[in-house]
Structures are given as structure tokens and as C-alpha cells.
Design a protein around this motif. Sequence first.
Motif, PDB file in Angstrom:
ATOM      1  N   ALA A 124       0.826  -1.205   0.000  1.00 14.90           N
ATOM      2  CA  ALA A 124       0.000   0.000   0.000  1.00 14.90           C
ATOM      3  C   ALA A 124       0.862   1.257   0.000  1.00 14.90           C
ATOM      4  O   ALA A 124       0.562   2.232  -0.705  1.00 14.90           O
ATOM      5  CB  ALA A 124      -0.934  -0.002   1.209  1.00 14.90           C
ATOM      6  N   ALA A 125       1.940   1.244   0.789  1.00 14.54           N
ATOM      7  CA  ALA A 125       2.835   2.410   0.814  1.00 14.54           C
ATOM      8  C   ALA A 125       3.499   2.621  -0.545  1.00 14.54           C
ATOM      9  O   ALA A 125       3.645   3.761  -1.012  1.00 14.54           O
ATOM     10  CB  ALA A 125       3.888   2.224   1.904  1.00 14.54           C
ATOM     11  N   ILE A 126       3.895   1.527  -1.192  1.00 10.57           N
ATOM     12  CA  ILE A 126       4.517   1.648  -2.524  1.00 10.57           C
ATOM     13  C   ILE A 126       3.518   2.218  -3.527  1.00 10.57           C
ATOM     14  O   ILE A 126       3.861   3.076  -4.357  1.00 10.57           O
ATOM     15  CB  ILE A 126       5.050   0.282  -2.983  1.00 10.57           C
ATOM     16  N   TRP A 127       2.278   1.743  -3.441  1.00 15.71           N
ATOM     17  CA  TRP A 127       1.256   2.263  -4.343  1.00 15.71           C
ATOM     18  C   TRP A 127       1.052   3.758  -4.126  1.00 15.71           C
ATOM     19  O   TRP A 127       0.949   4.529  -5.088  1.00 15.71           O
ATOM     20  CB  TRP A 127      -0.062   1.518  -4.114  1.00 15.71           C
ATOM     21  N   VAL A 128       0.981   4.172  -2.882  1.00 11.11           N
ATOM     22  CA  VAL A 128       0.747   5.584  -2.591  1.00 11.11           C
ATOM     23  C   VAL A 128       1.885   6.440  -3.132  1.00 11.11           C
ATOM     24  O   VAL A 128       1.666   7.456  -3.813  1.00 11.11           O
ATOM     25  CB  VAL A 128       0.566   5.796  -1.073  1.00 11.11           C
ATOM     26  N   TRP A 129       3.111   6.055  -2.854  1.00 13.12           N
ATOM     27  CA  TRP A 129       4.236   6.895  -3.258  1.00 13.12           C
ATOM     28  C   TRP A 129       4.511   6.840  -4.755  1.00 13.12           C
ATOM     29  O   TRP A 129       5.009   7.809  -5.339  1.00 13.12           O
ATOM     30  CB  TRP A 129       5.480   6.523  -2.458  1.00 13.12           C
ATOM     31  N   SER A 130       4.196   5.740  -5.402  1.00 12.88           N
ATOM     32  CA  SER A 130       4.308   5.717  -6.861  1.00 12.88           C
ATOM     33  C   SER A 130       3.264   6.640  -7.489  1.00 12.88           C
ATOM     34  O   SER A 130       3.545   7.332  -8.478  1.00 12.88           O
ATOM     35  CB  SER A 130       4.135   4.288  -7.384  1.00 12.88           C
ATOM     36  N   TRP A 131       2.076   6.679  -6.890  1.00 15.99           N
ATOM     37  CA  TRP A 131       1.048   7.593  -7.381  1.00 15.99           C
ATOM     38  C   TRP A 131       1.420   9.042  -7.070  1.00 15.99           C
ATOM     39  O   TRP A 131       1.148   9.949  -7.857  1.00 15.99           O
ATOM     40  CB  TRP A 131      -0.289   7.230  -6.772  1.00 15.99           C
TER      41      TRP A 131
END
Length: 584
Positions: A359-366
Motif C-alpha cells: 500500500a505504501a509503494i502504491w501511494v508513493w508511486s502515485w
Amino acid sequence: MLDLLGKKAHIAPSPSSSRAPRPPRTSLQSARIPAASTPPPTSPSQIGKAVPRPRRVSMVVPHDSETGGWWLVVMRPSRERVEGWLASWWKRWTVLVVLPCLVVWLWVAVPFPVADPYQPGDSWHWPTPWSRHWPIPWTPSATLLAPGKVASLLLRFASSSSRNETTPDAPPPDGDDDDTLLPLDLNFFFFLLFYYGVYLHVALLFTTKIFDLYRLNWWPKRIGGAVSYFFFWAAALTLGWLVHDLDLIGAGGRKEGGDRGTDWERKTFWIGLTFGTMACPALVCFSVLKRDKRHLYRHSLTNLQKAFLSRQLARRIPASYLRFLWFMAALATALFALIAGQAYTSIYLSTLPHTSVDAAIWVWSWVGTTTTLSIVSSQILENKVRSKGLLFLFKYFSSLVYFVFYRNLFARLRSPADFIVVQTLSTIGMIIIFPLQMTSFFHRALVFLVGYPKTLEEHREGIAINVHTRSIAQNVSMVGFLGWLAILHYGPNSAVYPFFRFEDNPEDPYNFQFTFWASSVIWASELSSSLVMRLICKFAFKVDINGIGFGVMKEYPELVSACGWTSVHVLMNILMFLLKLNFR
């Protein structure tokens, strides 16, 4: 010219050039498109010159008072009214946050007429609020509430007009995978005329407000705005009906054996049709300017000048036309941001479930994607278009696109640890990164490394606008998310929005109550971190975030209306993509 007696000779203007004098120059002409009227010749060298062709597109005239009805207040409020809206915090919250969310809540709360896909003779019914607890989405129609006579006749007419009547012979046996089961059938004409029609209407209003801030109406002047607007809206609905009725893309009707692929195809088509319709005003405006030869220098030349300068001038493009092309590039960047958001949502939903790290990776990639697109559009608008109002709106748009995806991520976080990880990263960005960017050291580093042209005061003002637009986007996205989370969980449209459907399972803490209260706690932490950051900026750098942000809105009164329609469009866009489409 002086005559032989030393008196100024009177030069009578030619009939072709006898026109009204040019109006006084205002900020309206920042678009640098020549006015339709031209002044009479003032020197002998101007006599006999060709008169420019009249403009076929009209300009948006800014005004400080209102002379129209409620629609003018909604679309183009006066400066005095905007100052009244921004005078107190509760009025600001009502206009900028509550009203856009209320429009979206009313739109998504209207129940879809549905039918049982495994009952060939089942007619259209209104789902009941308690249908969210059906064991499977196609519970027999006895659990559905029949509509009134008028609605029944309309729905029966709509159902008989559809060509896609393919119905499975019987329900699948118990124990089959949920992915192979068919969701409820939706009434296509209700979707087309109301659900998608309102969504497309808002999308065109959003495009119109962007052109308003550019001080240019996109429609041809002879046709008018109402006719042009209705034509594109009706043409898009007609095209959508033809594609569905003729099944041109293979996704018009229901498919047996599961419809995960066709559901994605349907939503991609409808959202692509929306983006295409939003691009039509830009193409119309572009074609009208090309037809009027606004891309060429149109100065009248003497015979001697034509012999030496016509070829050189033909290779040059007017600065006003280049500015318009850069404006089109910024608009394309905004549309691409929405498309990127749809792609992120599709990939995220297809790879569930996720861990806290995922979830953190998704947020920061977005975050990286939206930040990059925001930087590109900001550079275009600030350096090429040079419009402070458009710059403010596009920054708000980029922040809202990010936060809408970020909020709906909460509907799939299954533990407090997930919420803590995601929110900790967001809080760090608010309290640490923004004040750090306002330091003189950071400014000197930009000047040394990349030749940053802004002064320290201008740099801090830009950061303040970023923070202000981000704060509004935070509140709008969270209020909207909490509202439709409750509406779609308790309301009748739960069956057509499975993404927001929660099952009461004691062994699984992932339920509506946990998601709602955890999201509320995150919102409270965001408000607290925003307050701390504003205090840091106020006392450490003497920067008033609210004063700068609302000052821009008062300078450009159209921004309030533009931000409102931007909020409605972006919020509707994510809900449109999360809808489960299955047509009979």
C-alpha cells in the motif's frame, strides 16, 4: 500630413474601415487574440489596408457585478459575491467543500433499476436499501421493491428498446466461484440518460470553466454556447447508444462465464468517450482559429514590403497562437492525469489483496506520477501561458486527482497498521517537506543547481499556493469519500458498487465501521498536521497560507466556480470507473 498653409489636412476614412473604435484594453486581452472591431485609420499609410476578418470565437468578459440569474452565479460569480463567500470559514467550507460533495452524493444515491440476470422474464425493479446483504447479487425479485406505474411504464419501454437480451438459462450451481457469477442487470437507458448523462454534463462544464480562465469561449460565435454544448452532449450519448445497441466493441451485452474482462472494456469505452467529448471543444476552437488564420501574421504590407518581407513573416507564428497551443498542451496533460488514475485503479484492483508495504509503494508511486504531471503543467502555465488563475486551478486539479485515488485506497486497507503506515508518510510530507522547501537554503540550492529564476518571495508564494490547493483537495476528497462510503454501504446501489460493499464477518476486522472510523481518524490527523504546518510557515517564514490562497481566488473570481466543478468532475470520475456495469 500638413497642407501648404501649415494646417493639418483632414483625411476621410474609407467606407470599408469605418467601424466603432477599439474598446479600452483590459486583462481580457491577455489571450492576445485580436478584437473583431478595428479603429479607423489614423495615418495616410493605413488608408486602403485590408481589414482583418472578424473573430469567430468570442471572448469571456470579466465582470464585477451580476445581471443574470442563478446560473450566472454558479458559473461566473461576481467579485463582490466571491469576497462574501470567502469572508468566513463556514461559507468557504460550504461553497468549496460541501456543495460539490452534495452534488456527487445525490448523483450516486439515485438507485439503479436492476433485474435478475438468471430470470428471463424478470422486469426492472428498484433495489431496496437492505439488498446489500443478499447472499448473492441476483436474489429473486421478490426481495425487490416494484416501482410506481409511471416509472414501470418508462422502464418497460427502455427494456423493450434494448437489443441485448441474452440471458443464461439457469443460475450456476452453488459453490461456484464468485468471479464466474453474473452481477445484477442494469437498465441501460437509465445509465445512459441519467447516470452517464449527468457525468458527461459535468465534464463539459469543467472544460468550459478552463476556457473561461483562459478568457476564451470555445464555441463558434455564430452558433452560440447553448447549441454547441447540447450538440456535443447529445452526440456523445447517441454514439454511446449505437455502440451498445450494435455491440460494436463486443461489450454491449452481458457475457456468460464471468465478465471481468468485458466490465473493464465497458468502463474504458465510456470514460474514453467522455475524454473524447471533452477534447472536442478544444478541437473546435483550434479549427476556428486556424480557419481565421490566427496562426499567421496578418499585417497588411505595401508592395515594397511584400517583395522583401512576406516570406520571412510567413515562417513566423504569432505569440498569441503559440500561447494557445501551450494551453492545449496543459489541457492534454490534465486529461492524461485522469487516464493515469484509471490505469492505477485498474491495476490496483486486479492485484488485491495488498500488504502494508504494498500500500505504501502504491501511494508513493502515485505521488510521483501526479507530482510529475503537476510540474509539467505548472511549467507550461507559468512560463508559456502566463495565467495565474489557470496555474491555481491545475495545481488544485492535480492534488485532487491524487487524493481521490488515495482515499479509495482506504476501502481496501484491512488493519490499523495499514492506515498508520500510509498516514505517517502523508504527515511527513505535510509537516517536514513543505516548510523545508520554503527555507532560503532550499531556494539558493535551486538557483545554483538549475538556475531557478524566481526570487525568494515569489518562491514562497508558489509553495503557499501548493499547500492551499492541497488542503482544499484533502478536505473535498475525504468528505466526499466518507459520504459515498456510507451511501453505497447502506443505500440501494451497494450491489452495483461491490468495491464499497462490506460483509459483517466477526473473524475479519475489515468492515464498514472500521473503515469509516479509521478514515475519520486519518482526516483528523491531516487537519492537525495542516494546522501545524501553517503555524510553522506563519511564524518561521512570515507566510500566510490562507491569505495568499484566498487572495488569488479574490483576484480571479471565476476560480471559485471552476474549483467547484473540478471537484464534482474528479469525484464523479472515480465513481464512474468503480461502477459494476452489466447490461441486459
